[in-house]
Scaffold this motif. Sequence first.
Motif, PDB file in Angstrom:
ATOM      1  N   LEU A   1     -47.892 -50.711  14.392  1.00 15.95           N
ATOM      2  CA  LEU A   1     -46.602 -51.313  14.734  1.00 15.95           C
ATOM      3  C   LEU A   1     -46.753 -52.508  15.674  1.00 15.95           C
ATOM      4  N   VAL A   2     -47.970 -52.733  16.157  1.00 23.94           N
ATOM      5  CA  VAL A   2     -48.217 -53.823  17.110  1.00 23.94           C
ATOM      6  C   VAL A   2     -48.691 -55.056  16.353  1.00 23.94           C
ATOM      7  N   PRO A   3     -48.068 -56.238  16.562  1.00 23.56           N
ATOM      8  CA  PRO A   3     -48.552 -57.464  15.912  1.00 23.56           C
ATOM      9  C   PRO A   3     -50.034 -57.693  16.219  1.00 23.56           C
ATOM     10  N   ARG A   4     -50.754 -58.225  15.244  1.00 23.82           N
ATOM     11  CA  ARG A   4     -52.202 -58.385  15.402  1.00 23.82           C
ATOM     12  C   ARG A   4     -52.569 -59.200  16.632  1.00 23.82           C
ATOM     13  N   ARG A   5     -51.794 -60.221  16.937  1.00 22.26           N
ATOM     14  CA  ARG A   5     -52.138 -61.068  18.083  1.00 22.26           C
ATOM     15  C   ARG A   5     -51.996 -60.338  19.408  1.00 22.26           C
ATOM     16  N   LEU A   6     -51.223 -59.235  19.410  1.00 20.85           N
ATOM     17  CA  LEU A   6     -51.016 -58.478  20.640  1.00 20.85           C
ATOM     18  C   LEU A   6     -51.911 -57.244  20.738  1.00 20.85           C
ATOM     19  N   ARG A   7     -52.642 -56.932  19.686  1.00 23.60           N
ATOM     20  CA  ARG A   7     -53.464 -55.724  19.712  1.00 23.60           C
ATOM     21  C   ARG A   7     -54.558 -55.768  20.772  1.00 23.60           C
ATOM     22  N   PRO A   8     -55.217 -56.923  20.994  1.00 24.52           N
ATOM     23  CA  PRO A   8     -56.195 -56.956  22.092  1.00 24.52           C
ATOM     24  C   PRO A   8     -55.579 -56.606  23.447  1.00 24.52           C
ATOM     25  N   VAL A   9     -54.326 -57.014  23.671  1.00 25.48           N
ATOM     26  CA  VAL A   9     -53.638 -56.670  24.919  1.00 25.48           C
ATOM     27  C   VAL A   9     -53.404 -55.167  24.990  1.00 25.48           C
ATOM     28  N   PHE A  10     -52.983 -54.600  23.873  1.00 28.90           N
ATOM     29  CA  PHE A  10     -52.744 -53.165  23.794  1.00 28.90           C
ATOM     30  C   PHE A  10     -54.024 -52.387  24.093  1.00 28.90           C
ATOM     31  N   TRP A  11     -55.132 -52.813  23.485  1.00 30.38           N
ATOM     32  CA  TRP A  11     -56.426 -52.183  23.742  1.00 30.38           C
ATOM     33  C   TRP A  11     -56.813 -52.332  25.207  1.00 30.38           C
ATOM     34  N   ALA A  12     -56.615 -53.528  25.760  1.00 26.80           N
ATOM     35  CA  ALA A  12     -57.007 -53.779  27.149  1.00 26.80           C
ATOM     36  C   ALA A  12     -56.236 -52.887  28.115  1.00 26.80           C
ATOM     37  N   VAL A  13     -54.931 -52.724  27.882  1.00 29.77           N
ATOM     38  CA  VAL A  13     -54.121 -51.859  28.750  1.00 29.77           C
ATOM     39  C   VAL A  13     -54.642 -50.428  28.698  1.00 29.77           C
ATOM     40  N   ALA A  14     -54.967 -49.951  27.502  1.00 29.43           N
ATOM     41  CA  ALA A  14     -55.464 -48.584  27.361  1.00 29.43           C
ATOM     42  C   ALA A  14     -56.805 -48.399  28.062  1.00 29.43           C
ATOM     43  N   VAL A  15     -57.723 -49.339  27.862  1.00 30.36           N
ATOM     44  CA  VAL A  15     -59.055 -49.220  28.469  1.00 30.36           C
ATOM     45  C   VAL A  15     -58.973 -49.307  29.988  1.00 30.36           C
ATOM     46  N   VAL A  16     -58.211 -50.279  30.496  1.00 30.82           N
ATOM     47  CA  VAL A  16     -58.063 -50.419  31.951  1.00 30.82           C
ATOM     48  C   VAL A  16     -57.432 -49.165  32.551  1.00 30.82           C
TER      49      VAL A  16
END
Length: 262
Positions: free
Chosen positions: A170-185
Amino acid sequence: MNSLTTRLRGLRRSDRRFGMRLMGSALVAAAAAVPFGLVLVLVKGQWSPLRRLDAEAADDLHRTALAHPGWTETLRFLSDRVWDPTTLRITVALLVIWLLWRRAWRLAAWSAVTAIAGGLIGLLVKTVVERARPSLEDPVAVAPGFSFPSGHTMTATTSFAILLLVLLPLVPRRLRPVFWAVAVVSVVGVGFTRVALGVHWFSDVLGGWLLGAAVVAATAWAFEAWRTDTGRGHAPVTEGLEPELTTPSPESPSHDLDHRPA
């Protein structure tokens, strides 16, 4: 009619296999986690290099916590409010309710089983290992129960993995790195706060990360096996567990109406 009956029977069989794989994978997740098992052996054996690393990390971070009260309050807020296990479990529960509303039954089952299995397995290991928490002079925080593995860290690992693997489609591809970064951090940050507050050893946090990842990997494997059984194929991790979540469910009333025979 015969082809429809055969298809329905095949789906029921695949659903039964999915349930068996899901529960079986959750039960054996800890035993199958080789990296976690290694850390567990080193903790139980009181391996000197690991004990020294734990003690040095605890002492250094404790001195920093005592010298910077404002920093310590921030860590306490993040640990006890933002990344608190209860907060994360409620978030996953709301996700499961939403998936049920979407009639994504199997994805809801995977999310619930992964979260519950992670909590129960972590509690079981704590009870078996019975490791004491750090005992520091002038502690800045206290926590009940045994120490290994870190419950906060394990809950964060399983919860953010569930959120990622379910919501990525459901997350636009351009925002997926941000989503991953929030989870990892967030997952790394939870572990840091627990050591910095003096309520866990570093190896407790490492164990929580590894055991949580093992539970997610095992149950995700079961979900992928079900997808293969039903002919949906393998879903890359970058697409989430079920890329079809962005489209109406085949079981939803609107879909049935759109595709019923004339």
